[in-house]
Design a protein around this motif. Structure first.
Motif, PDB file in Angstrom:
ATOM      1  N   ARG A  26     -23.484   0.019 -11.400  1.00  0.00           N
ATOM      2  CA  ARG A  26     -23.354   1.450 -11.095  1.00  0.00           C
ATOM      3  C   ARG A  26     -22.969   1.648  -9.633  1.00  0.00           C
ATOM      4  NH1 ARG A  26     -27.460   6.397 -12.410  1.00  0.00           N
ATOM      5  NH2 ARG A  26     -26.880   7.673 -10.629  1.00  0.00           N
ATOM      6  N   ARG A  29     -19.313   0.830  -9.210  1.00  0.00           N
ATOM      7  CA  ARG A  29     -18.460   1.896  -9.752  1.00  0.00           C
ATOM      8  C   ARG A  29     -18.372   3.077  -8.799  1.00  0.00           C
ATOM      9  NH1 ARG A  29     -21.318   0.955 -14.448  1.00  0.00           N
ATOM     10  NH2 ARG A  29     -22.514   2.883 -14.164  1.00  0.00           N
ATOM     11  N   ASN A  30     -19.455   3.338  -8.079  1.00  0.00           N
ATOM     12  CA  ASN A  30     -19.499   4.457  -7.139  1.00  0.00           C
ATOM     13  C   ASN A  30     -19.108   4.061  -5.719  1.00  0.00           C
ATOM     14  OD1 ASN A  30     -20.319   6.429  -9.024  1.00  0.00           O
ATOM     15  ND2 ASN A  30     -22.413   5.683  -8.927  1.00  0.00           N
TER      16      ASN A  30
END
Length: 69
Positions: A26, A29-30
């Motif tokens: 996560r 992805r960010n």
């Protein structure tokens, strides 16, 4: 200007490997470090329960790549 207070360190023990891997994915992805991603998750959770917003977001302490370049 308000005085700067020392930051608190939180420790989470016995985190399952699958959860760590999911959080790392996560964060990637960010485009964040794991530290920044965790701060972002904690801030969102605090807002959900009505904790007032602080003048400066905790994750804002870290420069974005655009600010460094």
């Amino acid at each position: 200007m308000a005085p700067i207070r020392p930051l608190v360190t939180l420790t989470v023990r016995d985190v399952p490997d699958a959860l760590v891997a999911g959080l790392q994915a996560r964060a990637a992805r960010n485009h964040r470090s794991l530290q920044c991603e965790l701060l972002s998750i904690l801030e969102a959770a605090a807002r959900d329960v009505g904790v007032p917003q602080f003048p400066e977001r905790a994750s804002a302490r870290y420069l974005s790549i655009d600010e460094v370049a």
